[in-house]
Scaffold this motif. Structure first.
Motif, PDB file in Angstrom:
ATOM      1  N   ARG A   1      35.260 -48.941  86.320  1.00 33.58           N
ATOM      2  CA  ARG A   1      34.975 -47.756  85.509  1.00 33.58           C
ATOM      3  C   ARG A   1      36.258 -47.089  85.006  1.00 33.58           C
TER       4      ARG A   1
ATOM      5  N   GLU B   1      37.433 -48.865  82.013  1.00 33.07           N
ATOM      6  CA  GLU B   1      36.538 -48.575  80.896  1.00 33.07           C
ATOM      7  C   GLU B   1      36.800 -47.179  80.325  1.00 33.07           C
TER       8      GLU B   1
ATOM      9  N   ALA C   1      37.819 -46.351  76.502  1.00 32.07           N
ATOM     10  CA  ALA C   1      37.143 -45.348  75.672  1.00 32.07           C
ATOM     11  C   ALA C   1      38.144 -44.364  75.083  1.00 32.07           C
TER      12      ALA C   1
ATOM     13  N   LEU D   1      31.402 -48.548  71.237  1.00 30.59           N
ATOM     14  CA  LEU D   1      31.856 -49.004  72.551  1.00 30.59           C
ATOM     15  C   LEU D   1      31.955 -47.839  73.525  1.00 30.59           C
ATOM     16  N   THR D   2      32.494 -46.721  73.067  1.00 31.21           N
ATOM     17  CA  THR D   2      32.624 -45.545  73.929  1.00 31.21           C
ATOM     18  C   THR D   2      31.259 -45.076  74.406  1.00 31.21           C
TER      19      THR D   2
ATOM     20  N   LEU E   1      28.645 -46.891  74.728  1.00 35.91           N
ATOM     21  CA  LEU E   1      28.104 -47.937  75.591  1.00 35.91           C
ATOM     22  C   LEU E   1      28.660 -47.864  77.020  1.00 35.91           C
ATOM     23  N   ILE E   2      29.948 -47.593  77.167  1.00 37.36           N
ATOM     24  CA  ILE E   2      30.581 -47.700  78.490  1.00 37.36           C
ATOM     25  C   ILE E   2      30.747 -46.375  79.222  1.00 37.36           C
ATOM     26  N   THR E   3      30.459 -45.245  78.563  1.00 33.83           N
ATOM     27  CA  THR E   3      30.581 -43.962  79.252  1.00 33.83           C
ATOM     28  C   THR E   3      29.201 -43.425  79.593  1.00 33.83           C
TER      29      THR E   3
END
Length: 141
Positions: free
Chosen positions: A47, A50, A54, A115-116, A118-120
């Motif tokens: 995390r 990630e 982000a 992407l931000t 998606l991963i946060t």
């Protein structure tokens, strides 16, 4: 943790960890600073990586699309690590973030914000006449 570049007071219930103005040449240093703060807050890998990805995507958008300079603020709340990136660009809304992976639906923009999101754990966009603020956060386990 020390705050870089003194600024306004943190919000209620949060500890301001980092406040820094940046341009394109500053992004590699921001990656290191944000990763260090995330590690000290206890954000575990993967995390933590990630979160840095982000931050890099959002800060890169500021440099490329919003005048080249911005302000990054990193704060810790009781449950989250939050990053706010503010620019003085023309503004935009969350509507520009594609629902599908960019390229699949014909969109050629919005990859960094897609992407931000998606991963946060949380992503918001606030825009006004003076620019935009993108805020994203991850829950601290």
């Amino acid at each position: 943790m020390a705050v870089e570049s003194a600024g306004g007071p943190p919000g209620i219930g949060e500890e301001l960890l980092l406040r820094r103005r940046f341009g394109g040449a500053d992004i590699p240093r921001l990656r290191v600073l944000v990763e260090s703060c995330a590690a000290l807050c206890g954000l575990p890998e993967p995390r933590r990586g990630e979160f840095v990805v982000a931050m890099d995507a959002v800060a890169g958008n500021v440099v490329q699309h919003a005048g080249g300079h911005g302000l990054l603020e990193l704060a810790r709340t009781a449950k989250e690590l939050e990053c706010r990136v503010t620019d003085r660009g023309p503004g935009f809304t969350e509507d520009v973030i594609p629902d599908l992976a960019p390229g699949l639906n014909g969109a050629c923009r919005g990859r960094g914000l897609w992407l931000t999101r998606l991963i946060t754990d949380r992503l918001t966009v606030a825009s006004g006449p003076a620019g935009s603020t993108v805020t994203f956060a991850m829950v601290l386990y």
